[in-house]
Structures are given as structure tokens and as C-alpha cells.
Design a protein around this motif. Structure first.
Motif, mmCIF file in Angstrom:
data_model
loop_
_atom_site.group_PDB
_atom_site.id
_atom_site.type_symbol
_atom_site.label_atom_id
_atom_site.label_comp_id
_atom_site.label_asym_id
_atom_site.label_seq_id
_atom_site.Cartn_x
_atom_site.Cartn_y
_atom_site.Cartn_z
ATOM 1 N N THR A 386 0.810 -1.230 0.000
ATOM 2 C CA THR A 386 0.000 0.000 0.000
ATOM 3 C C THR A 386 0.838 1.272 0.000
ATOM 4 O O THR A 386 0.289 2.366 -0.137
ATOM 5 N N PHE A 387 2.153 1.138 0.140
ATOM 6 C CA PHE A 387 2.991 2.332 0.304
ATOM 7 C C PHE A 387 2.884 3.285 -0.882
ATOM 8 O O PHE A 387 2.680 4.492 -0.716
ATOM 9 N N SER A 388 3.023 2.778 -2.089
ATOM 10 C CA SER A 388 3.043 3.643 -3.276
ATOM 11 C C SER A 388 1.743 4.439 -3.409
ATOM 12 O O SER A 388 1.763 5.658 -3.621
ATOM 13 N N GLY A 389 0.603 3.746 -3.252
ATOM 14 C CA GLY A 389 -0.688 4.425 -3.374
ATOM 15 C C GLY A 389 -0.891 5.457 -2.285
ATOM 16 O O GLY A 389 -1.418 6.559 -2.536
ATOM 17 N N SER A 390 -0.482 5.127 -1.059
ATOM 18 C CA SER A 390 -0.648 6.059 0.064
ATOM 19 C C SER A 390 0.214 7.300 -0.132
ATOM 20 O O SER A 390 -0.231 8.436 0.110
ATOM 21 N N LEU A 391 1.458 7.099 -0.575
ATOM 22 C CA LEU A 391 2.355 8.239 -0.797
ATOM 23 C C LEU A 391 1.835 9.129 -1.919
ATOM 24 O O LEU A 391 1.811 10.366 -1.789
ATOM 25 N N LYS A 392 1.387 8.526 -3.017
ATOM 26 C CA LYS A 392 0.862 9.315 -4.150
ATOM 27 C C LYS A 392 -0.369 10.111 -3.721
ATOM 28 O O LYS A 392 -0.544 11.271 -4.113
ATOM 29 N N SER A 393 -1.202 9.512 -2.907
ATOM 30 C CA SER A 393 -2.406 10.196 -2.431
ATOM 31 C C SER A 393 -2.035 11.429 -1.612
ATOM 32 O O SER A 393 -2.646 12.494 -1.757
ATOM 33 N N GLU A 394 -1.027 11.301 -0.744
ATOM 34 C CA GLU A 394 -0.607 12.437 0.084
ATOM 35 C C GLU A 394 0.014 13.537 -0.775
ATOM 36 O O GLU A 394 -0.222 14.733 -0.534
ATOM 37 N N ILE A 395 0.801 13.150 -1.783
ATOM 38 C CA ILE A 395 1.406 14.147 -2.682
ATOM 39 C C ILE A 395 0.308 14.929 -3.418
ATOM 40 O O ILE A 395 0.334 16.163 -3.491
ATOM 41 N N ASP A 396 -0.677 14.186 -3.966
ATOM 42 C CA ASP A 396 -1.792 14.842 -4.673
ATOM 43 C C ASP A 396 -2.565 15.754 -3.735
ATOM 44 O O ASP A 396 -2.957 16.868 -4.113
#
Length: 717
Positions: A386-396
Motif C-alpha cells: 500500500t505504500f506507493s498508493g498512500s504516498l501518491k495520495s498524500e502528494i496529490d
């Protein structure tokens, strides 16, 4: 213990006409396999919002500000509605407070029970096929990559192809057996019930249909390993065809004799030992000879020896080597990923973030973390997945917040000027200006840092722990996993099978005369019986997690007890993980393994059932316990003074402070951290600070604890 669900840093708000309501504020908890976690609190505490977020059914005006809900390698806050369809009701099921919210009032109960089985059965078949194919392919690749020489590589590849071929022969045999066995079971159950009614002369209008079902089921039960068609086909056909004639002629004595004879045949069949179809599948696929004619027990032993010597020993050796190879490669990649993650902290820690730099770093981290995932691990490393999706969500979220904050602040300033103009005219507005609902950019940066630190800590923990994994046992688990998914491909749920399972479920949840009640409508059931039906529907797809959202509140006390006992029994029998939402601590006293006490959107105390009921530390928990009745309390129960805060204007300090007679000055100024009391027990109250005055729980609680301890000592003695 295996974690089934992880909730991390969850913050949920709602847009309203009066402002933004902060419903859930930075909560964390884990749900372990086979346990019951109770989430307790007053209305508005955020407990039901949390459960709805897990199931993906939040209202349209909800705002998920931060956090993760991790299940089976997925973050449930970030998956699509299509992906949620594969989880909701299948892997995670829910029982609501009002059973009629889950039931269609104009559709018979039987159809509502079987509908979910039929729909989920088709979806599960597709998913099982994809899982089986992809896992076996990855296993074959790892076997080949870890092979010491060309001969071992060739053998590994050939054995994977063999496994694929004979496993489906095994499932074909087992599916035919299971269908016949279930038909025999149905026949036996239906005959027992109908024979009783015939003897009591209480048969109803549906007897003709029931006799047709018995006749059809008895013929369907003919199978080499259930009811031998060679021995019994002619007799069974004669008996089955005569049932309706006897009934129409009112020859009940002759009818009963025929029913009892059919019952005798299938009854003996149900006691027969079961062949091992996995071993049999290999033999029939590759031996090129008919099965030896011998008793089932001896046949199973013979087939095991044949399978082991011709295939399984070599397959286990290759698979064991492949699992270790894949695990070692994953651990090696973790070391490289840690270095990348630590470098990324500088990028995401700058005073002002650069979008292109953030996205480029996200791409590098995604590649590094993806390499750490062991594709042969059956239990997924959810943090890595889940790391990649969670990080991308926070960046967006960060860069969207930069844009939206300009508009929000402009609207807020306009609202302030309007308020000030009214005050300047000497009038008092009937409303207040809520704080601007701006996106907290610093908080998002903290969330990103938290994601990275947590993953680094996880990798450090894995790498520092001595690798004591039993790869032989892991290989057996892999074979079971492949067999389970192959079974999912072949086990088609037909309407007849669904009906039989629905009737068994109704019986399991305590509904009398399930054959009769199967065709009734919801209005023909009492409130308690409707809730039992809802529980049966929730269990129809055999879920991993069952969420119970105040399932007993609308029921009287006697029925409440029965439903709680039922949920507890089903949890133990099915190894379910249960989240139980309630406002009443007394409801979960005898069923919760751990308890999370929520107030104003935060978890204020968290511990085992023993911790909460015998050693509670938060004044709000004391207040809940003091208001809980029991048979031994003679004094007047204490009510909790005041009302929960308006979360459009969240308090600066401890939200419970205005209602807390133990509150100190600091409670109104700063929110307390979560203090650790023991390895299992935590509470967010300044009373646990070393400099705080010593405060004892209310006398009503200490007296009750003393009584409970005395009762336990008597039981132990």
C-alpha cells in the motif's frame, strides 16, 4: 498473531452547511485473526463512521483527510468501487442496527439468502482462477531461478505443469463427490422432517414439492463414493418414482416405508470414509491404470505412497528451495529500499515541496519498494503493497490543497467581514464563523514522513529478526493455497446448492423449521429472528471480518443476550475476526478480546477486556462503567453530565474536559498524548502524567471490581 486489518492515522470530516465537522481524528488500531475488537462510545463519538469507512459506505459529503485502512495488501480508502465489490459482503460483511435496513420487505427470505451466494460464487470463481494461474506461474519461475542445474530446472518446470493438470482432475472428482454428498445430506434432512410431520399427521400444502425434491436429490446422490449406482440405482429409482403415487393415494404407511428405506441407504453412505481426491487425481491423470480395488483407507495409503514417490517429494524439494530463494531476494531488496526511503525524507521535508521532484522521487520509491515484495508470500506484506498508493495520495492532496486553500481563505475572509458588519451595527449574529477549512499542508508533510519512517522501521524489524521460517511448513501452506484456489474455480454454486446452504445457515443461526421459514417474507419474522436472518446473510459468503454496528440496540434484553451468544459462537466456529460497535460497555463484557473507547472522534483508551474492565484509566471510561447497570448494584447509577462537544468547533484541549470532574487546567489547553500503561493498555489522559495528582476511580467502579474479583476467586477455587 496475524493482523487482518490495520487502521492508521485515520481522519474523517464531513461538509455541512454550518462548516466542517471533524468526525474521526487520528485513530489507530489493529484487528487480529479470530478476535473480537469492541469500539465503544456515545452517539457521535465516531465509531460508526469508522466502521462505514472500512466498508467503503461513507456519506457523499465525507472528507477523508488522512490515514490508511489496510486489508489483504490493499488500502481500502484508495481502491475503486469495482474493487470494493469484491471485498464488501464477501471478505468483509456488516450487520446493522436495524435488520430491515438489510432486508427487502417484498422478497422471500430464501431468495435474499441465496442471491448473495450465487453472485459472490461467480465472482469468486473468476478470482480463484486468476490467483491459481498467477501464483503457479511465479512459483515455477522461482523454482527455475533457484535450480542448481539444467536438469533440476527442467524437472521443476515439468512438475508445475503436472500440478496444474492433475489438480483440476482432483477438483473435478471432489466437486462431483461433494455435489452427491450434499444431495444425500439434503435427502436425509428432508426425510427426517417430512417423516415426523407424516407421523404427526401435520403435512402441509407443499408436501408434493417436497417429495419431488427428495426423489430428485436421492437420484443425484448416486456416486461411486457416496451411494453406489451399481448397487442401488434400480432400487432408488423404484422408490423415488413411487413416492408421489403413495402420497396421492394417501397410502401414508407405504410412503413412510419407502422414505425410511431411502433414508437408510443415504444414511449409510454419509458414514462412509472419504477418498483422498488430491492423491486420486494424480493417479488417474498419470498412472495410466484403473484404481486398485481395495477399501478406502488402504486406497488412500496406497495413493499417498504413489504420489510421494512419483511427484510430491520432488515438488516439495523444489518449492522449498524456491520459497527460500524468493524470501532471501526480498530481504536483500529491503536493504536497498531503506537507503532510498531515507534519501526521500529530505525531498519531502523541504519547507515548500516541488511537484516534479516529489513525483520523480515517488517513482523511484515505488520501484524500490515493489522489489521488496515477496511474490510467494501467501500473507501479503500490507505496508509494502500500500505504500506507493498512500504516498501518491498524500502528494496529490498537498498540491490540490495549495490551490484550494486560496479559495477557502477568500470565502472565509468574506464570511468574517459579513459577521463583523453585523456586529458593527450593534446586532448579535445568531451564528459564529467556523475556522477556515483549509488543507493543513504541514500535516500532510508529517503524514508523508510517517509513511516513510514506518516502512523503514518495518524493514529494519524484518532484517534484524533471525530468519527462523520453516520453509517445509511454508511449502505445505503453498500447496494448500493452490488447492484452495483450484477448488474455488471448480466449485460452482448452483441454485440447489445455494438453497441447501441457506437452509443450513438458517439452522446454524437458530431459526426453527428452516425449510418452512425459507419461503416466508421478513414481516413474518420477529425483530430478533430478522436479525438472525441478517447474520445468516452476512455469513453466506464466509467472510474474514464481520462488523456488527449496534446489532442488539433495537432488541429487548432477552433477545439481545441470545444474539450476542450467537455472534460469539459463530466467531469461534468460523474463526471470524469481529469488530463490535456499541455505546454500552456492558454488552461486550463477555465477548470482546480488546476494547477501544472513543470520544469526540478519538480513541481515548485502548486495551484488553481485562485492562478496560479491571484497570481502566480514562475518566470517560470510568463514566461509561459507572453508568452501566449490573445485578449487584443497589446505588443509583451515575449519568455523564453535559453533552459531547460540537465538532465543527473542536476543543483545543481534551474534548472530555468540560464533562470531567477530574479535569485540570492543562486539559483545557492541550490534548493529552496516548500514555502507555502496559504493552496492551494505553490511555489519553493527563492523569497518567508523572506530575499529575493521584486520582482514584469512582467508588462505584472500585466496588464493582472488588465484587468481580471475589466472584472470579470463588470460580477458580
Amino acid at each position: 498473531m496475524e493482523k487482518k486489518l490495520q487502521v492508521r492515522n485515520l481522519r474523517i470530516s464531513f461538509h455541512t452547511s454550518n462548516g466542517k465537522v471533524q468526525a474521526v481524528r487520528e485513530i489507530d488500531f489493529d484487528l487480529y485473526k479470530g478476535e473480537t475488537l469492541a469500539i465503544v462510545g456515545e452517539s457521535g463519538s465516531g465509531k460508526s463512521v469508522t466502521s462505514k469507512a472500512i466498508l467503503g459506505i461513507l456519506a457523499g459529503n465525507s472528507i477523508i483527510e488522512s490515514g490508511e485502512i489496510i486489508y489483504d495488501g490493499k488500502d481500502l480508502l484508495k481502491i475503486s468501487e469495482e474493487d470494493f465489490h469484491k471485498i464488501r459482503g464477501d471478505k468483509i460483511a456488516m450487520i446493522f442496527q436495524d435488520p430491515m435496513s438489510s432486508l427487502n420487505p417484498i422478497v422471500r427470505i430464501g431468495r435474499q439468502l441465496t442471491e448473495a451466494m450465487l453472485l459472490k460464487g461467480k465472482a469468486r470463481q473468476r478470482e480463484s482462477r486468476a490467483t491459481f494461474n498467477s501464483y503457479l506461474k511465479v512459483l515455477e519461475q522461482a523454482m527455475e531461478a533457484s535450480a542448481p542445474d539444467a536438469a533440476a530446472k527442467s524437472r521443476a518446470s515439468e512438475n508445475c505443469k503436472k500440478f496444474d493438470k492433475f489438480e483440476f482432475k482432483h477438483i473435478e472428482l471432489e466437486a462431483a463427490y461433494r455435489s452427491a454428498f450434499e444431495a444425500a445430506q439434503e435427502t436425509a434432512d428432508d426425510i427426517d422432517k417430512l417423516a415426523f410431520e407424516l407421523e404427526k399427521n401435520s403435512v402441509g400444502k407443499g408436501t408434493t414439492d417436497r417429495l419431488k425434491d427428495i426423489a430428485r436429490q436421492s437420484m443425484d446422490s448416486l456416486n461411486q463414493y457416496v451411494v453406489d449406482p451399481v448397487t442401488y440405482k434400480a432400487e432408488m429409482n423404484t422408490l423415488s418414482s413411487a413416492l408421489l403415487k403413495d402420497f396421492k393415494a394417501k397410502e401414508y404407511k407405504a410412503l413412510l416405508e419407502k422414505l425410511y428405506r431411502i433414508r437408510e441407504i443415504v444414511g449409510e453412505a454419509l458414514k462412509k470414509p472419504v477418498p483422498n481426491f488430491f492423491r486420486m487425481g494424480y493417479y488417474l491423470t498419470f498412472a495410466g491404470e484403473p484404481l486398485p480395488d481395495m477399501p478406502v483407507e488402504k486406497l488412500n495409503d496406497y495413493l499417498k505412497e504413489y504420489l510421494d514417490s512419483h511427484f510430491m517429494n520432488a515438488f516439495i524439494e523444489d518449492a522449498q528451495r524456491a520459497l527460500k530463494y524468493s524470501s532471501d531476494k526480498s530481504r536483500e531488496n529491503m536493504r536497498a529500499a531503506i537507503a532510498e526511503l531515507q534519501k526521500a525524507l529530505e525531498v519531502y521535508g523541504r519547507e515548500s515541496l516541488n511537484r516534479s521532484e516529489c513525483l520523480e522521487t515517488h517513482k523511484k520509491l515505488t520501484e524500490a519498494v515493489k522489489k521488496t515484495i515477496d511474490p510467494l508470500a501467501i500473507v501479503k506484506d500490507s505496508l509494502s503493497y500500500t505504500f506507493s498508493g498512500s504516498l501518491k495520495s498524500e502528494i496529490d492532496h498537498y498540491f490540490q490543497g495549495i490551490k484550494s486553500n486560496v479559495k477557502v481563505l477568500r470565502a472565509h475572509e468574506k464570511e468574517v467581514r459579513k459577521h463583523d458588519r453585523i456586529v458593527a451595527r450593534g446586532k448579535q449574529p445568531g451564528w459564529e464563523v467556523a475556522d477556515a477549512a483549509v488543507t493543513d499542508l504541514e500535516l500532510i508533510k508529517e503524514n508523508i514522513a510517517h509513511l516513510i519512517h514506518r516502512l523503514v522501521e518495518h524493514y529494519d524489524e524484518v532484517l534484524n529478526a533471525e530468519d527462523k521460517r520453516d520453509f517445509h511448513a511454508a511449502t505445505v501452506d503453498v500447496i494448500d493455497y493452490l488447492m484452495e484456489n483450484a477448488a474455488g474455480v471448480k466449485n460452482k454454486v448452483t441454485r440447489r446448492i445455494a438453497k441447501h446452504r441457506a437452509i443450513k445457515l438458517m439452522d446454524e443461526v437458530g431459526i426453527a423449521e428452516p425449510h418452512k421459514r425459507y419461503r416466508q417474507y421478513p414481516f413474518e419474522f420477529s425483530g430478533g429472528m430478522r436479525q438472525r436472518i441478517v447474520i445468516a446473510i452476512a455469513l453466506a459468503a464466509n467472510p474474514d471480518i464481520l462488523i456488527c454496528d449496534e446489532p442488539t440496540t433495537a432488541l429487548d434484553v432477552t433477545i439481545q443476550s441470545q444474539i450476542l451468544e450467537l455472534i460469539n459462537k459463530l466467531k469461534e466456529e468460523r474463526k471470524l475476526s469481529v469488530i463490535f460497535i456499541t455505546h454500552d460497555l456492558g454488552v461486550v463484557a463477555n465477548m470482546a478480546d480488546r476494547v477501544a473507547v472513543m470520544y469526540a472522534g478519538k480513541i481515548v483508551e485502548y486495551g484488553t477486556s481485562e485492562d478496560i474492565f479491571y484497570h481502566s484509566a480514562h475518566p470517560y471510561t470510568w463514566a461509561l462503567l459507572s453508568s452501566m447497570p449490573d445485578l449487584d448494584t443497589n446505588e443509583k447509577l451515575e449519568s455523564i453530565p453535559g453533552t459531547p462537544p460540537n465538532m465543527i468547533y473542536p476543543p483545543k484541549g481534551d474534548a472530555f474536559a468540560p464533562r470531567n470532574k477530574y479535569a485540570m487546567k492543562i486539559d483545557f489547553e492541550r490534548q493529552p498524548p496516548m500514555f502507555k500503561i502496559s504493552d496492551t493498555h494505553y490511555a489519553a489522559t493527563w492523569l497518567l502524567h508523572p506530575d499529575a495528582p493521584k486520582v482514584e476511580p469512582p467508588k462505584a467502579i472500585t466496588d464493582r471490581i472488588a465484587r468481580m474479583n471475589q466472584r472470579r476467586e470463588r470460580q477458580d477455587g
